[in-house]
Design a protein around this motif. Structure first.
Motif, PDB file in Angstrom:
ATOM      1  N   GLY A 288       0.803  -1.222   0.000  1.00  0.00           N
ATOM      2  CA  GLY A 288       0.000   0.000   0.000  1.00  0.00           C
ATOM      3  C   GLY A 288       0.830   1.262   0.000  1.00  0.00           C
ATOM      4  O   GLY A 288       0.529   2.217  -0.715  1.00  0.00           O
ATOM      5  N   HIS A 289       1.897   1.288   0.771  1.00  0.00           N
ATOM      6  CA  HIS A 289       2.643   2.526   0.765  1.00  0.00           C
ATOM      7  C   HIS A 289       3.392   2.768  -0.530  1.00  0.00           C
ATOM      8  O   HIS A 289       3.231   3.824  -1.124  1.00  0.00           O
ATOM      9  N   PRO A 290       4.170   1.789  -1.029  1.00  0.00           N
ATOM     10  CA  PRO A 290       4.756   2.006  -2.362  1.00  0.00           C
ATOM     11  C   PRO A 290       3.698   2.417  -3.382  1.00  0.00           C
ATOM     12  O   PRO A 290       3.937   3.286  -4.225  1.00  0.00           O
TER      13      PRO A 290
ATOM     14  N   GLY B  47       4.993   0.414   7.973  1.00  0.00           N
ATOM     15  CA  GLY B  47       4.445   0.305   9.325  1.00  0.00           C
ATOM     16  C   GLY B  47       3.799   1.579   9.819  1.00  0.00           C
ATOM     17  O   GLY B  47       3.073   1.563  10.814  1.00  0.00           O
ATOM     18  N   HIS B  48       4.015   2.720   9.118  1.00  0.00           N
ATOM     19  CA  HIS B  48       3.449   3.944   9.662  1.00  0.00           C
ATOM     20  C   HIS B  48       1.925   3.979   9.515  1.00  0.00           C
ATOM     21  O   HIS B  48       1.289   4.893  10.019  1.00  0.00           O
ATOM     22  N   HIS B  49       1.372   2.980   8.862  1.00  0.00           N
ATOM     23  CA  HIS B  49      -0.091   2.885   8.817  1.00  0.00           C
ATOM     24  C   HIS B  49      -0.624   2.036   9.963  1.00  0.00           C
ATOM     25  O   HIS B  49      -1.837   1.827  10.060  1.00  0.00           O
ATOM     26  N   MET B  50       0.291   1.519  10.797  1.00  0.00           N
ATOM     27  CA  MET B  50      -0.121   0.518  11.785  1.00  0.00           C
ATOM     28  C   MET B  50       0.296   0.884  13.202  1.00  0.00           C
ATOM     29  O   MET B  50       0.294   0.036  14.095  1.00  0.00           O
TER      30      MET B  50
HETATM   31 CU   LIG Z   1       2.095   5.413   3.796  1.00  0.00          CU
END
Ligand SMILES: [Cu+2]
Ligand code: HEA
Ligand code: HEA
Ligand code: CUA
Lengths: 592, 257, 250
Positions: A262-264, A311-314
């Motif tokens: 998701g982040h990429p 991990g910054h989404h978690m």
């Molecule tokens: Cu992100």
């Protein structure tokens, strides 16, 4: 097969046509996505307004709206249009090639994408409606059919659609990479590649890495749904009376796999836009891109770091607090290459008295929106603050400014800039879009974008959570008088404002479409190189209408792009393909 | 890579049309005899694209295959990391006992045999691949003396296909043996992964076998040497990669459960 | 300085952070305010540079990489580094260590679409729960096992009642899907994940009633999955607890 008959069919392998097909697909998607977002906005502030032919919008309908809105916009607009659409249309020419490396694969990936879109849209008619678990599809909600309406067939269709899309994107990414690596014309060294190409290149690398992982995750989820495995389902998981009795799966596994993709993915959506912005700013301010090599480096760096900070989404999703700190640091780190880009953009336009074409305006808008949306990133990147802001509208504001709006601004800039190359096709003349309409469209859209998404920050700070189908009439204990009801009710005036702004913003797009349709037929005919550009797509012999004999001409590149020289004897520019340098350069402004 | 000498200049000047498939054979000798060294006026150490000799399209196809395999690698890496996560994750039951349902799946012995077969098939396909680039045969073909390359490659390609099918059959036997012991996909965390890994790998091999059959057809049909070279070469690389992946996955299943 | 900003902001803006009622919330607010002011400054600075640069008359292009690119980058790096350090220290303070043993133990369970709060009762231990026994109809929404001696004195409430100024240790659990346990006024948010028991601890300060929201999409009732926290003075709380426990005794 002879090229002529090939052209006739819509199953063409001509990269320009495929590019246009992608853009049309994106355009259809963006219209749908926009309408869905308006329905969401309207329902949020007038919950009992009932949709014609459908009736009142139920909570599950709202969630389906959010899910499909997010999925369509992120995958079928902002992954498709910049990377595959303009990628196919412009990329080969910009590196001096006359075709993509694998034309048939190219067509295949387009049709896969189209099927994926149809599958996604068809889920609307599935019993129970579309999936309601958001574009992130967290299990068990997404893993157990009994978890809610739309989680049965609707969810399966969502999975199928995204799986198809992943395969399609991987294929087109491979095509892009091979094209860039092996089809560059003579003299097109790596540090002479336009930054747009670097954007496409990095995004393609990310796509290959990210989408394969997503595909694996989708496969696991599918097994959990239909094979009876328990990758994401813990023992004793009880959903509406359906008890899962074995296994040691964990929903967190999905979060890791998904966000690793998701982040990429969100950087895939923006990297081509960043490259384009750099090039356009330089083009229209008749300057060289400030710190060209650094820009290449930061593009790659953003791509690389983008893989390390999912991990910054978690932070508050069950991640171990120490891991949170690590991810937080890597996330703060990525703010630096981004800032480097912002600085270079500002420095490129600094005291340049640019030529304010619509394309230039939208590029400047991109810079502004990227700064505004980006700066909230480092705030969200601090776990302690994310503990309050996570899943509030503050996040929604963040990613709409930097992804939705900045990304869309890049698309607009590209459309206004490359319109001649879109219309000049099969002998039709190259046309320009109307500048006055364009400028109007720009100012209204900029206004609308800020008016819509700045207030969302306040709503978020006030605590309004995402995915809430209603803000009033909460049937909880005490209803709207309960503390919860009260907290949500306070944000309603703000949301009303946002909704009005959103309607305004969407309405402003009508101008764009009018301009588009009008200019297709009646736009002024453009000269070969209307913007005094230096990159190869404007090379007379790479021009869509260059004629067959042009394919014999050997294209050779002699300079870095954007070689604009302002000297006492007046400003000149040297296209990459020019061999002679018209004015003798001052020593320090020799091309790198 | 074949031996190399610097090209004639006349050849560098030669015009090339995209439409007709002038990619090295027919027009000029099909073996690349040029140094990678550059030194044109623009000191760019490469030749203009479209005139990089017979290996150009081959190089592209290889590049594509390698990128595809890189993506595929990530796919398996994701599954393997999931493997380790769920292997190490237990839970506390109601009575606060730590339980981990993971009980290792016994590897059916036949898988060892299959592994051997797969390795063997890698050898055969490599031989086939080498045959495609034998200088003399290439020259013969260019001079129009039949299709010696096809003749020498076909047996090895078909051998690979057969071995591949044998492998799949062996896997199938392995699965049915487990089924006889009532070990199924759904049975247990470790069996989840055993079957997931073997299934997905089997699907990849099935694709490989399809590619091999396409290659065989191509070897018969295509008169263009380059097309055949590309077919065999890329299929071979894919096949090798699947062999390699299997070694790692098998090692994972045998030693790391 | 920032407390002043804070109050000023709260007064001036109708929509702002809800009032804070927890110990760690105060520092969090201050740090958040600091961040907001910093990005506001950067935002205006960047836009000023952009606009001024566009307005002034044309000169030859900038060349000085060090002054224009690397120096500001170094400054920004320093800035972001400082913010990170501060943020991590706050995070460490609130999350690295568990609650102290004297903390009030409460189990919070998220179910589509309600929050259940379980107090361990006099024996200070929770009875075992079994998903097979879950029967909301028969008043056993959490599937407490009656055969377990510990479960006899446990009692379940639909509203979270806390004493002021005593640390609370929440055991977050979810029965069906992921839920997000959030008390905006306590500046607290943590997902409850099926199969895991996640601990968060905090200390409420000001008595009053506050909202509990669900902040993780969990199905069609997500928006109405809320509850109320009632923070009482220690004395009132002791009284409340006593009555509840008397009621719970068999
Ligand atoms: Cu992100
Ligand atoms: C590209 C991404 C994108 C875009 C453009 C938008 C556009 C908009 N979005 Fe959306 N949104 C998302 C991505 C996007 N969104 C995502 C990922 C989510 C999360 C979903 C989830 O939680 O699962 C979300 C969620 C989301 C929410 C949160 C719902 C909730 O959680 O309760 C809301 C609420 O207001 C919202 C509103 C809007 C509005 C008003 C617009 C308006 O801006 C619409 C106006 C449209 C335009 C200005 C675009 C016009 C563009 C063109 C015409 C370009 C065409 C040109 C070419 C193709 C060449 N969006
Ligand atoms: C294009 C898409 C895009 C981009 C580029 C970014 C960029 C960034 N994002 Fe964002 N993000 C999303 C799309 C994007 N994001 C989406 C879609 C979500 C929500 C997903 C979901 O939950 O549905 C999200 C969510 C999200 C979260 C999780 C929030 C939460 O769920 O609680 C976090 C947390 O760290 C984060 C951080 C960042 C950071 C640090 C950047 C950085 O890259 C930002 C870097 C930019 C800057 C730092 C600005 C630079 C400018 C300056 C510094 C000014 C210079 C100063 C002068 C010249 C004086 N993002
Ligand atoms: Cu529970 Cu959302």
């Amino acid at each position: 097969m002879n090229p002529h008959r090939r052209r006739q069919s819509i199953f063409t392998t001509d990269h320009r046509t495929i590019g246009l097909q992608y853009l049309i697909l994106a355009l259809i998607s963006v219209v749908i996505g926009t309408l869905l977002s308006l329905l969401m906005r309207i329902h949020l502030v007038w919950p009992d307004w009932s949709l014609p032919l459908h009736g009142p919008i139920l909570p599950e309908d709202y969630l389906a709206l959010v899910t499909i809105h997010g999925t369509i916009m992120l995958f079928f607009v902002l992954t498709t249009a910049p990377q595959s659409g303009f990628g196919n249309l412009i990329l080969p020419a910009q590196i001096g090639a006359r075709h993509m490396a694998f034309p048939r694969l190219n067509a295949a990936s387009f049709w896969l994408t189209a099927i994926a879109l149809l599958v996604l849209l068809s889920s609307t008619f599935a019993p129970g409606g579309s999936a309601i678990s958001g574009w992130t599809a967290y299990p068990p909600l997404s893993a157990v059919a009994s978890a809610g309406p739309g989680q049965a067939l609707g969810m399966d269709l969502w999975l199928a659609s995204i799986a198809l899309f992943s395969i399609a994107s991987t294929i087109s990414a491979i095509n892009t990479l091979v094209t860039i690596i092996s089809l560059r014309c003579e003299g097109m060294t790596w540090d002479r590649l336009p930054l747009t190409v670097w954007g496409w290149f990095t995004a393609a690398l990310l796509s290959i890495i990210a989408f394969s992982v997503l595909l694996a995750a989708l496969l696991l989820l599918f097994c959990d749904r239909h094979v009876g495995t328990s990758f994401f389902l813990p023992t004793g998981n009880l959903v509406n009376g359906i008890l899962h009795t074995k296994g040691n799966g964990s929903p967190l596994l999905w979060l890791h796999l998904f966000w690793f993709f998701g982040h990429p993915e969100v950087y895939i959506a923006i990297l081509p836009g960043m490259g384009l912005t750099s090039m356009l700013l330089a083009n229209f301010s008749h300057r060289r891109v400030f710190a060209y090599r650094t820009m290449i480096a930061t593009t790659l760096l953003i791509g690389f770091l983008g893989i390390l900070l999912w991990g910054h989404h978690m932070f508050v999703a069950g991640l171990n607090p120490f891991a949170s700190s690590a991810f937080s640091i890597s996330t703060m780190a990525i703010a630096l290459p981004a800032s480097a880009k912002v600085l270079s953009w500002i420095a490129t336009t600094w005291r340049s008295r640019p030529q304010y074409t619509t394309a230039m305006l939208f590029s400047l808008g991109f810079v502004s929106l990227f700064i505004t949306g980006g700066l909230t990133g480092p705030i969200l990147a601090q776990p302690i603050l994310d503990e309050y802001l996570h899943n509030t509208f503050f996040v929604v504001a963040h990613f709409h400014l930097i992804m939705a709006m900045a990304g869309v601004f890049a698309l607009f800039a590209a459309t206004y800039y490359w319109f001649p190359l879109m219309t000049a096709h099969r002998g039709k003349p190259a046309r320009l879009m109307s500048e006055p309409l364009g400028r109007l469209h720009f100012w209204l859209t900029l206004l609308g974008a800020y008016a819509t998404f700045l207030p969302m920050h306040l709503a978020g700070l006030a605590g309004q959570p995402r995915h809430y189908a209603q803000l009033t009439g909460i049937p909880g204990p005490g209803g709207s008088l309960s503390p919860a009801g009260h907290l949500l009710a306070t944000t309603i005036p703000l949301n009303r404002l946002i909704t009005y702004a959103a309607i305004f913003l969407a309405a402003a797009q009508i101008i764009f479409f009018i301009n588009l349709v009008r200019s297709l037929r009646h736009g002024d005919v453009a000269p070969t190189n209307p913007w005094q550009a230096t990159t190869l797509e404007w090379h007379p012999f790479l021009h869509p209408n260059a004629g067959p004999q042009a394919s014999d001409v050997v294209i050779t590149v002699h300079h870095t792009p954007c070689l604009y020289i302002c000297s006492p004897s007046g400003d000149t520019f040297v296209p990459q393909w020019e061999n002679k340098i018209t004015v003798d350069l001052p020593a320090e402004s020799k091309p790198e | 890579m074949p031996p190399t000498i610097t090209p004639l200049n006349t050849e560098r000047e030669k015009k090339r049309r995209i439409e007709d498939h002038d990619s090295g054979h027919g027009r000029r000798p099909p073996t690349d005899k040029r140094t990678g060294g550059g030194g044109d006026n623009d000191n760019w150490n490469d030749r203009p694209q479209g005139r990089r000799g017979p290996r150009e399209n081959l190089g592209r196809a290889r590049l594509a295959i390698f990128f595809a395999l890189a993506g595929d690698l990530m796919f398996f890496v994701a599954i393997v990391s999931a493997f380790f996560v769920s292997q190490s994750s237990g839970r506390y039951n109601a009575y606060n006992q730590y339980i981990n349902e993971w009980l290792p799946t016994v590897i059916p012995p036949i898988l060892w045999l299959n592994t051997a077969i797969l390795l063997l098939s890698s050898v055969t396909v490599e031989i086939a691949r080498r045959h495609m680039f034998r200088e003399n045969d290439v020259m013969d073909e260019w001079l129009g003396l039949g299709k010696p390359i096809t003749r020498s490659a076909i047996p090895w390609v078909s051998a690979t296909t057969v071995l591949g099918l044998l492998f799949l059959a062996g896997q199938w036997i392995g699965w049915s043996q487990l089924a006889a012991e009532h070990v199924f996909f759904r049975s247990n965390p470790s069996s989840h992964f055993f079957f997931l890994i073997t299934y997905t790998h089997a699907i990849h091999l099935f694709l490989g076998i399809t590619a091999l059959t396409v290659t065989l057809v191509g070897l018969y049909k295509s008169r263009q040497l380059e097309t055949r070279q590309i077919l065999v070469d890329c299929t071979a690389w894919y096949w090798h990669a699947m062999g390699l992946f299997w070694i790692f996955l098998f090692a994972l299943l045998v030693f790391f459960q | 300085m920032s407390p002043i900003f804070h109050t000023a902001a709260v007064l001036s803006l109708p929509w702002w952070l809800p009032s804070n009622a927890s110990v760690h919330g105060a520092t969090l607010d201050r740090h958040l305010l600091l961040n907001l002011w910093i990005i506001l400054a950067l935002l205006t600075l960047a836009h000023l540079l952009l606009i001024v640069g566009l307005l002034r008359r044309r000169t030859t292009e900038l060349k000085d990489l060090w002054r224009i690119e690397y120096l500001p980058l170094a400054i920004l790096a320093l800035l972001f580094a400082l913010l990170t350090v501060k943020a991590e220290s706050l995070w460490a303070a609130s999350r690295y260590t568990g609650a102290d043993p004297a903390a009030l133990q409460i189990e919070v369970t998220g179910v589509q679409f309600a929050w259940y709060f379980r107090y361990p009762g006099t024996d200070a231990t929770f009875g075992v729960t079994k998903p097979q026994l879950v029967a909301p109809g028969e008043g056993n929404p959490l599937g407490i096992d009656p055969t377990d001696p510990h479960s006899a004195d446990d009692f379940i409430t639909s509203e979270l009642v806390l004493p002021a100024n005593r640390e609370v240790d929440l055991h977050l659990r979810a029965q069906d899907v992921i839920h997000g346990f959030s008390i905006p006024e306590m500046r607290l948010k943590q997902n409850a994940v099926p199969g895991h028991t996640i601990h968060v601890h905090f200390t409420p300060t000001t008595p009053g009633t506050y909202a509990v929201l669900c902040t993780q999409l969990c199905g069609l009732g997500h928006y109405r999955m809320n509850a109320t926290v009632r923070v009482l003075s220690p004395a009132e709380f002791a009284q409340w607890l006593a009555t509840k426990q008397k009621a719970a005794q068999p």
